[in-house]
Design a protein around this motif. Structure first.
Motif, PDB file in Angstrom:
ATOM      1  N   MET A  65       0.839  -1.203   0.000  1.00  0.00           N
ATOM      2  CA  MET A  65       0.000   0.000   0.000  1.00  0.00           C
ATOM      3  C   MET A  65       0.876   1.256   0.000  1.00  0.00           C
ATOM      4  SD  MET A  65      -2.936   1.131   2.722  1.00  0.00           S
ATOM      5  CE  MET A  65      -3.792   2.695   2.544  1.00  0.00           C
ATOM      6  N   ASN A  66       0.570   2.185  -0.918  1.00  0.00           N
ATOM      7  CA  ASN A  66       1.339   3.418  -1.016  1.00  0.00           C
ATOM      8  C   ASN A  66       0.837   4.413   0.023  1.00  0.00           C
ATOM      9  OD1 ASN A  66       2.688   5.733  -1.760  1.00  0.00           O
ATOM     10  ND2 ASN A  66       2.478   5.348  -3.962  1.00  0.00           N
ATOM     11  N   SER A  67       1.687   4.721   0.999  1.00  0.00           N
ATOM     12  CA  SER A  67       1.287   5.609   2.088  1.00  0.00           C
ATOM     13  C   SER A  67       1.700   7.058   1.855  1.00  0.00           C
ATOM     14  CB  SER A  67       1.893   5.117   3.414  1.00  0.00           C
ATOM     15  OG  SER A  67       3.301   5.096   3.332  1.00  0.00           O
ATOM     16  N   LEU A  68       2.297   7.348   0.702  1.00  0.00           N
ATOM     17  CA  LEU A  68       2.728   8.699   0.419  1.00  0.00           C
ATOM     18  C   LEU A  68       1.528   9.618   0.204  1.00  0.00           C
ATOM     19  CD1 LEU A  68       5.698   8.059  -2.056  1.00  0.00           C
ATOM     20  CD2 LEU A  68       5.816   8.543   0.398  1.00  0.00           C
ATOM     21  N   LYS A  69       1.697  10.869   0.555  1.00  0.00           N
ATOM     22  CA  LYS A  69       0.633  11.857   0.398  1.00  0.00           C
ATOM     23  C   LYS A  69       0.383  12.111  -1.086  1.00  0.00           C
ATOM     24  CE  LYS A  69      -0.480  16.685   1.566  1.00  0.00           C
ATOM     25  NZ  LYS A  69      -0.003  17.905   2.268  1.00  0.00           N
ATOM     26  N   PRO A  70      -0.879  12.053  -1.530  1.00  0.00           N
ATOM     27  CA  PRO A  70      -1.157  12.325  -2.947  1.00  0.00           C
ATOM     28  C   PRO A  70      -0.941  13.792  -3.280  1.00  0.00           C
ATOM     29  CG  PRO A  70      -3.203  12.001  -1.723  1.00  0.00           C
ATOM     30  CD  PRO A  70      -2.092  11.669  -0.778  1.00  0.00           C
ATOM     31  N   MET A  71      -0.408  14.034  -4.479  1.00  0.00           N
ATOM     32  CA  MET A  71      -0.089  15.390  -4.904  1.00  0.00           C
ATOM     33  C   MET A  71      -0.234  15.493  -6.423  1.00  0.00           C
ATOM     34  SD  MET A  71       0.912  18.360  -3.689  1.00  0.00           S
ATOM     35  CE  MET A  71       1.632  17.893  -2.093  1.00  0.00           C
ATOM     36  N   HIS A  72      -0.792  16.603  -6.869  1.00  0.00           N
ATOM     37  CA  HIS A  72      -0.855  16.869  -8.305  1.00  0.00           C
ATOM     38  C   HIS A  72       0.120  17.992  -8.638  1.00  0.00           C
ATOM     39  CE1 HIS A  72      -2.362  17.468 -12.362  1.00  0.00           C
ATOM     40  NE2 HIS A  72      -2.412  18.769 -12.096  1.00  0.00           N
ATOM     41  N   TYR A  73       1.038  17.718  -9.566  1.00  0.00           N
ATOM     42  CA  TYR A  73       1.978  18.735 -10.028  1.00  0.00           C
ATOM     43  C   TYR A  73       1.377  19.474 -11.226  1.00  0.00           C
ATOM     44  CZ  TYR A  73       5.778  16.979  -7.089  1.00  0.00           C
ATOM     45  OH  TYR A  73       6.572  16.634  -6.017  1.00  0.00           O
ATOM     46  N   THR A  74       1.505  20.790 -11.209  1.00  0.00           N
ATOM     47  CA  THR A  74       0.952  21.642 -12.254  1.00  0.00           C
ATOM     48  C   THR A  74       1.548  21.308 -13.615  1.00  0.00           C
ATOM     49  OG1 THR A  74       0.803  23.407 -10.611  1.00  0.00           O
ATOM     50  CG2 THR A  74       0.564  24.040 -12.921  1.00  0.00           C
ATOM     51  N   ALA A  75       0.717  21.358 -14.647  1.00  0.00           N
ATOM     52  CA  ALA A  75       1.213  21.185 -16.012  1.00  0.00           C
ATOM     53  C   ALA A  75       2.347  22.179 -16.271  1.00  0.00           C
ATOM     54  CB  ALA A  75       0.080  21.401 -17.013  1.00  0.00           C
ATOM     55  N   ASN A  76       3.417  21.707 -16.851  1.00  0.00           N
ATOM     56  CA  ASN A  76       4.613  22.532 -17.004  1.00  0.00           C
ATOM     57  C   ASN A  76       4.347  23.803 -17.810  1.00  0.00           C
ATOM     58  OD1 ASN A  76       7.619  22.874 -16.769  1.00  0.00           O
ATOM     59  ND2 ASN A  76       7.466  22.757 -19.010  1.00  0.00           N
ATOM     60  N   TYR A  77       3.441  23.730 -18.765  1.00  0.00           N
ATOM     61  CA  TYR A  77       3.196  24.897 -19.623  1.00  0.00           C
ATOM     62  C   TYR A  77       2.624  26.073 -18.830  1.00  0.00           C
ATOM     63  CZ  TYR A  77       1.897  27.800 -23.566  1.00  0.00           C
ATOM     64  OH  TYR A  77       1.787  28.858 -24.438  1.00  0.00           O
ATOM     65  N   LEU A  78       1.895  25.803 -17.755  1.00  0.00           N
ATOM     66  CA  LEU A  78       1.380  26.891 -16.931  1.00  0.00           C
ATOM     67  C   LEU A  78       2.500  27.618 -16.206  1.00  0.00           C
ATOM     68  CD1 LEU A  78      -1.462  25.746 -17.494  1.00  0.00           C
ATOM     69  CD2 LEU A  78      -1.978  26.073 -15.077  1.00  0.00           C
ATOM     70  N   ILE A  79       3.555  26.900 -15.898  1.00  0.00           N
ATOM     71  CA  ILE A  79       4.685  27.489 -15.161  1.00  0.00           C
ATOM     72  C   ILE A  79       5.627  28.240 -16.099  1.00  0.00           C
ATOM     73  CG2 ILE A  79       6.571  27.011 -13.567  1.00  0.00           C
ATOM     74  CD1 ILE A  79       3.813  26.318 -12.471  1.00  0.00           C
ATOM     75  N   ASN A  80       5.893  27.637 -17.268  1.00  0.00           N
ATOM     76  CA  ASN A  80       6.846  28.243 -18.214  1.00  0.00           C
ATOM     77  C   ASN A  80       6.214  28.375 -19.602  1.00  0.00           C
ATOM     78  OD1 ASN A  80       9.280  28.237 -16.447  1.00  0.00           O
ATOM     79  ND2 ASN A  80       8.946  26.018 -16.495  1.00  0.00           N
ATOM     80  N   PRO A  81       5.227  29.252 -19.751  1.00  0.00           N
ATOM     81  CA  PRO A  81       4.557  29.376 -21.052  1.00  0.00           C
ATOM     82  C   PRO A  81       5.343  30.244 -22.026  1.00  0.00           C
ATOM     83  CG  PRO A  81       3.579  30.894 -19.513  1.00  0.00           C
ATOM     84  CD  PRO A  81       4.629  30.141 -18.735  1.00  0.00           C
ATOM     85  N   THR A  82       5.166  29.970 -23.316  1.00  0.00           N
ATOM     86  CA  THR A  82       5.770  30.817 -24.344  1.00  0.00           C
ATOM     87  C   THR A  82       4.858  31.984 -24.697  1.00  0.00           C
ATOM     88  OG1 THR A  82       4.815  29.346 -26.027  1.00  0.00           O
ATOM     89  CG2 THR A  82       7.088  28.923 -25.351  1.00  0.00           C
ATOM     90  N   ASN A  83       3.589  31.888 -24.331  1.00  0.00           N
ATOM     91  CA  ASN A  83       2.594  32.923 -24.577  1.00  0.00           C
ATOM     92  C   ASN A  83       1.723  33.055 -23.332  1.00  0.00           C
ATOM     93  OD1 ASN A  83       2.736  33.439 -27.739  1.00  0.00           O
ATOM     94  ND2 ASN A  83       2.864  31.221 -27.432  1.00  0.00           N
ATOM     95  N   PRO A  84       0.958  34.140 -23.224  1.00  0.00           N
ATOM     96  CA  PRO A  84       0.022  34.225 -22.101  1.00  0.00           C
ATOM     97  C   PRO A  84      -0.901  33.009 -22.047  1.00  0.00           C
ATOM     98  CG  PRO A  84       0.181  36.348 -23.208  1.00  0.00           C
ATOM     99  CD  PRO A  84       0.948  35.377 -24.046  1.00  0.00           C
ATOM    100  N   ILE A  85      -1.169  32.538 -20.849  1.00  0.00           N
ATOM    101  CA  ILE A  85      -2.082  31.415 -20.652  1.00  0.00           C
ATOM    102  C   ILE A  85      -3.488  31.852 -21.040  1.00  0.00           C
ATOM    103  CG2 ILE A  85      -3.115  29.871 -18.940  1.00  0.00           C
ATOM    104  CD1 ILE A  85      -0.175  29.262 -19.542  1.00  0.00           C
ATOM    105  N   THR A  86      -4.129  31.106 -21.930  1.00  0.00           N
ATOM    106  CA  THR A  86      -5.484  31.457 -22.368  1.00  0.00           C
ATOM    107  C   THR A  86      -6.508  30.888 -21.397  1.00  0.00           C
ATOM    108  OG1 THR A  86      -5.426  29.542 -23.863  1.00  0.00           O
ATOM    109  CG2 THR A  86      -4.922  31.703 -24.800  1.00  0.00           C
TER     110      THR A  86
END
Length: 267
Positions: free
Chosen positions: A1-22
């Protein structure tokens, strides 16, 4: 059983976009109008931090009435104007943005007339009806199959809804978001859509979006501060994705009558 805390990492494009996030903000009512202001504040802050910022389209086919004043921040001079136009003009003048007002419903029936055929990186729905939510979900399922370019890829859907004193915000991924390897957390790549996870509950609800004739009547349907609270907290969830790059929560249930908040974990 995996006892680690669940976590969702943000899509990389939101962090380092080439254009404004639409961002497609769907609905300019009590919650949507407040959310627009929070997005403008978020955009200003992101740009100050070296990010490309946001580009927002606001969708609403309704006009401002006297009953909207009070719960929604509309002036006497704006009565009779399309809600989307009044709100976007105000934000653009204040913040110097070039965001767009769309005086149509966001619907699968009029995709060809929508900007970019309705495509965006983030969708935020602040709608009154269950049928509108299912229609948005139907569109987003198609978007999963047609996301070929990163800058036009549909990534997240934040749905916000409420009754008189209660409400909720649910963050979903549009498809799976690639997650990094982690020894600290159990990563979660897919956050289910509200229409899938709560389908039976939604189908039991009755659609009732009849307009109110007065502010007093409107307040019988939705309390004065429920919309502002939901918008502020929903925006805080998005801000966490941008600033922290991950989240252990994907939403919440709120009861203003009892001042209780129940977070919803990602897994």
């Amino acid at each position: 059983m995996n006892s680690l805390k669940p976590m969702h990492y943000t899509a990389n494009y939101l962090i380092n976009p080439t254009n404004p996030i639409t961002v497609n903000l769907i609905g300019a009512g009590g919650t949507g109008s407040r959310m627009l202001t929070e997005l403008a504040r978020m955009n200003h802050s992101l740009i100050a931090l070296g990010h490309a910022g946001l580009q927002v389209n606001l969708f609403d086919d309704d006009v401002v009435t006297k009953a909207n004043q009070g719960r929604q921040l509309f002036a006497d001079a704006e009565v009779g104007l399309p809600k989307a136009v009044a709100l976007i003009n105000r934000v653009n003048r204040f913040f110097g943005t070039s965001w767009k007002a769309v005086t149509e419903q966001f619907s699968t029936n009029n995709l060809k007339s929508l900007p970019n055929r309705g495509r965006a990186n983030i969708y935020i729905s602040c709608v009154d009806t269950v049928s509108a939510r299912f229609d948005i979900a139907s569109f987003l399922k198609q978007a999963i199959e047609n996301s070929n370019f990163e800058r036009s890829k549909s990534l997240y859907w934040l749905d916000i809804g409420n009754s008189q004193n209660t409400g909720q915000a649910i963050l979903s991924t549009i498809g799976e978001i690639t997650q990094p390897n982690s020894k600290l957390y159990r990563t979660v790549s897919n956050l289910p859509m509200v229409t899938a996870e709560f389908k039976e509950l939604l189908e039991l609800q009755m659609d009732n979006n009849e307009p109110s004739c007065s502010l007093a009547e409107a307040l019988e349907k939705q309390d004065l501060f429920i919309n502002a609270t939901l918008a502020n907290m929903g925006a805080s969830l998005l801000w966490k994705l941008f600033r922290e790059g991950m989240t252990a929560q994907r939403g919440f249930f709120l009861n203003l009558g009892t001042l209780r908040l129940e977070p919803i974990g990602v897994g």
